[in-house]
Design a protein around this motif. Structure first.
Motif, short mmCIF file in Angstrom:
data_model
loop_
_atom_site.label_atom_id
_atom_site.label_comp_id
_atom_site.label_asym_id
_atom_site.label_seq_id
_atom_site.Cartn_x
_atom_site.Cartn_y
_atom_site.Cartn_z
N ALA A 12 0.85 -1.19 0.00
CA ALA A 12 0.00 0.00 0.00
C ALA A 12 0.89 1.24 0.00
CB ALA A 12 -0.91 0.00 1.23
N GLY A 13 0.42 2.31 -0.61
CA GLY A 13 1.13 3.59 -0.56
C GLY A 13 2.35 3.67 -1.44
N SER A 18 6.95 8.73 -0.76
CA SER A 18 5.93 8.15 0.09
C SER A 18 6.53 6.97 0.86
CB SER A 18 4.74 7.68 -0.76
OG SER A 18 3.70 7.18 0.06
N ARG A 19 5.72 6.42 1.76
CA ARG A 19 6.12 5.23 2.52
C ARG A 19 5.22 4.08 2.13
NH1 ARG A 19 7.18 5.96 8.74
NH2 ARG A 19 8.97 6.98 7.75
N ALA A 20 5.80 3.07 1.49
CA ALA A 20 5.05 1.89 1.10
C ALA A 20 4.99 0.92 2.27
CB ALA A 20 5.71 1.22 -0.11
N THR A 21 3.84 0.28 2.44
CA THR A 21 3.62 -0.62 3.58
C THR A 21 3.16 -1.98 3.08
OG1 THR A 21 2.99 1.25 4.98
CG2 THR A 21 2.36 -0.95 5.73
N LEU A 58 8.54 -4.23 11.44
CA LEU A 58 7.89 -4.02 12.72
C LEU A 58 7.16 -5.29 13.16
CD1 LEU A 58 7.52 -1.27 10.81
CD2 LEU A 58 6.46 -0.40 12.87
N VAL A 59 7.31 -5.63 14.41
CA VAL A 59 6.59 -6.74 15.02
C VAL A 59 5.59 -6.17 16.02
CG1 VAL A 59 6.79 -8.74 16.56
CG2 VAL A 59 8.46 -8.40 14.73
N LEU A 118 6.29 -4.60 6.94
CA LEU A 118 7.49 -4.09 6.30
C LEU A 118 7.18 -2.73 5.70
CD1 LEU A 118 10.02 -6.03 4.12
CD2 LEU A 118 9.19 -3.82 3.34
N GLU A 119 7.96 -1.73 6.08
CA GLU A 119 7.81 -0.38 5.54
C GLU A 119 9.03 -0.06 4.67
OE1 GLU A 119 5.40 1.68 9.29
OE2 GLU A 119 7.51 2.19 8.91
#
Length: 268
Positions: A12-13, A18-21, A58-59, A118-119
């Motif tokens: 997404a994104g 931008s920051r993809a997620t 991120l967890v 994951l970002e």
């Protein structure tokens, strides 16, 4: 259990600046590697590292790994894994470990997780960015166990001399594996824990020669000083913050000698 390669959900994104997620499915699966394709898998390393900047994993909403894509490529090259045109790889388990148990140990089991994310930051230099991802997994009911985290600290040093880094966390649940100082000015390194000298002052050149002459060769990368406690690829070589007598390490000092002023990242 045999491993499978599965396609991951869409990012997404995905857009310039931008920051993809990417929300990674959790549950009865254990992650060993993530394979990310940038656009049509035709871009070289410089283009990808210019377009894709910082990555975070991120967890349950907490950052466990953070590094630039360029730094990730350095860590992989240090372990003898060449850049592949058009791709970024995230390794969780250690394929070069000297035992099967060691290879499997650091895969990320997700059966006890709520979220795994994951970002990926996309820079203003990217042109029509596009991302597709797959994962190498095995079906497993394991929860998250002993994982390899990355911590990034930035240091600003005004001149030549020895920088004694004493602000690294000493969590009794954790142990240290490697340190990577991203600066051409780093010439020598020493590591001490309380009254014990773990690595006595040694030059980057000597370390590079030492690591290159191991059965599992590692390659010191240009403009980076790497101190590798687990250079034998034996996971029992970690430096624990809890001693065998139950005491927590009180004073850990990573001493890096710099030839001149430097602003640099340290990945531990």
């Amino acid at each position: 259990m045999s491993r499978r390669i599965v396609k991951l959900p869409a990012f997404a994104g995905v857009a310039v600046s931008s920051r993809a997620t990417l929300l990674l499915p959790v549950g009865a699966r254990k992650y060993h590697r993530i394979i990310i394709q940038y656009k049509a898998a035709a871009d070289n390393q410089a283009t990808i590292e210019g377009a894709l900047t910082t990555m975070r994993i991120l967890v349950n909403g907490r950052v466990q790994r953070e590094a630039t894509v360029a730094q990730i490529n350095v860590l992989r090259a240090y372990r003898g894994r060449a850049f592949q045109t058009g791709f970024v790889f995230v390794d969780f388990s250690e394929p070069a470990a000297r035992t099967l148990q060691g290879e499997e140990l650091n895969g990320w089991g997700t059966n006890n997780l709520s979220t795994l994310t994951l970002e990926l930051d996309i820079s203003g230099a990217a042109i029509a960015p596009a991302l597709v991802a797959w994962a190498e997994i095995e079906d497993s009911t394991e929860g998250l166990g002993g994982i390899l985290k990355w911590r990034k600290n930035t240091y600003i040093v005004a001149g030549a001399g020895v920088l004694a880094i004493r602000d690294l966390p000493r969590d009794p649940r954790e142990a240290y594996s490697r340190f990577h100082a991203f600066t051409v000015q780093a010439t020598d390194v020493q590591l001490k824990a309380d009254n014990d000298v773990i690595i006595e002052t040694i030059s980057r050149t000597a370390l590079a020669a030492h690591y290159a002459n191991r059965p599992q060769q590692t390659v010191m990368q240009a403009n980076v000083l790497s101190l590798d406690i687990t250079a034998r690829t034996q996971l029992t070589d970690f430096l624990p913050m809890l001693r065998t007598d139950g005491r927590i390490v009180q004073d850990m000092a990573l001493e890096i000698t710099l030839g001149a002023a430097a602003n640099f990242d340290l990945l531990s």
